[in-house]
Motif scaffolding. Structure first.
Motif, PDB file in Angstrom:
ATOM      1  N   GLY A  91       0.782  -1.231   0.000  1.00 24.39           N
ATOM      2  CA  GLY A  91       0.000   0.000   0.000  1.00 24.39           C
ATOM      3  C   GLY A  91       0.812   1.278   0.000  1.00 24.39           C
ATOM      4  N   ASP A  92       2.007   1.236   0.601  1.00 20.97           N
ATOM      5  CA  ASP A  92       2.831   2.445   0.604  1.00 20.97           C
ATOM      6  C   ASP A  92       4.317   2.077   0.676  1.00 20.97           C
ATOM      7  OD1 ASP A  92       3.541   1.961   3.333  1.00 20.97           O
ATOM      8  OD2 ASP A  92       1.783   3.061   4.023  1.00 20.97           O
ATOM      9  N   HIS A  93       5.157   3.101   0.582  1.00 18.64           N
ATOM     10  CA  HIS A  93       6.610   2.897   0.498  1.00 18.64           C
ATOM     11  C   HIS A  93       7.182   2.277   1.773  1.00 18.64           C
ATOM     12  CE1 HIS A  93      10.594   3.771  -1.216  1.00 18.64           C
ATOM     13  NE2 HIS A  93      10.956   4.024   0.032  1.00 18.64           N
ATOM     14  N   ALA A  94       6.746   2.751   2.913  1.00 20.75           N
ATOM     15  CA  ALA A  94       7.302   2.254   4.175  1.00 20.75           C
ATOM     16  C   ALA A  94       7.021   0.766   4.368  1.00 20.75           C
ATOM     17  CB  ALA A  94       6.737   3.059   5.344  1.00 20.75           C
ATOM     18  N   ARG A  95       5.778   0.354   4.085  1.00 20.79           N
ATOM     19  CA  ARG A  95       5.434  -1.068   4.249  1.00 20.79           C
ATOM     20  C   ARG A  95       6.153  -1.927   3.212  1.00 20.79           C
ATOM     21  NH1 ARG A  95       0.246   1.309   5.070  1.00 20.79           N
ATOM     22  NH2 ARG A  95      -0.467   1.119   7.230  1.00 20.79           N
ATOM     23  N   ALA A  96       6.282  -1.412   1.989  1.00 20.04           N
ATOM     24  CA  ALA A  96       7.000  -2.161   0.955  1.00 20.04           C
ATOM     25  C   ALA A  96       8.464  -2.344   1.338  1.00 20.04           C
ATOM     26  CB  ALA A  96       6.888  -1.438  -0.382  1.00 20.04           C
TER      27      ALA A  96
END
Length: 200
Positions: A91-96
């Motif tokens: 869903g977003d950069h941090a989680r990826a």
């Protein structure tokens, strides 16, 4: 389950909003519609990644089939399985970033489940196409560079093997090559034939 006799006017529906699955279905040269399934994708307590993928694929097909009982409906779902723990779409950069860090140097099994349902004929078929993906021992810099370039935030496991994400991997092991992208076409064709649809 034996093949169901075909109905000349039976429509084909892909019960998914995924653009990747839509592109894969286009390879078969069959006319089909796309209908978004209304399904809660939250895992149940203690549910394994494979069981979650199977349950959601069937739930998606059934949800669309209830609204289109005369159609042959395809449902599919994919859950990345890291040592028994499910990894969804970041869903977003941090989680990826966190996902790729957790997967580097590991083998991740992408559990790609498929269901084909037709209420009018009574057909219901399911299959599972597990794909073993071996990730390289990626550096933080490699992960950051990849994510900035491809932004795969809508992909389970945070990597697109059909794009630059292939560079993150050491190996892919599968008997259904498109399963990793989101729809195992060999199994899809098999279930569609069983449901009574002619697939070249």
């Amino acid at each position: 389950m034996p093949p169901v006799s075909a109905h000349a006017s039976r429509p084909l529906i892909l019960g998914s909003t995924s653009r990747y699955r839509r592109e894969l279905m286009g390879r078969l040269g069959l006319p089909f519609d796309v209908v978004a399934p209304d399904v809660d994708e939250a895992p149940e307590p203690g549910e394994t990644p494979a069981a979650l993928a199977r349950r959601l694929a069937l739930a998606k097909a059934q949800a669309v089939a209830r609204k289109h009982p005369g159609a042959i409906v395809i449902g599919s779902d994919q859950v990345a399985d890291l040592d028994g723990q499910p990894l969804g779409k970041p869903g977003d950069h941090a989680r990826a970033t966190a996902q790729l860090r957790s997967m580097r140097g590991h083998t991740v099994v992408f559990q790609t489940a498929l269901a084909v349902v037709c209420l009018d004929s009574g057909f219901e078929g399911q299959d599972l196409a597990p794909v073993e993906v071996v990730f390289r021992s990626l550096t933080d810099a490699e992960i950051e560079d990849y994510l900035r370039k491809e932004q795969p935030y809508d992909c389970a496991g945070s990597a697109k093997s059909e794009g630059l994400g292939i560079s993150l991997l050491d190996a892919i092991r599968s008997d259904d090559p498109t399963a990793l992208i989101g729809l195992p076409l060999i199994r899809t064709c098999r279930l569609l034939r069983m449901a009574g649809l002619q697939v070249p």
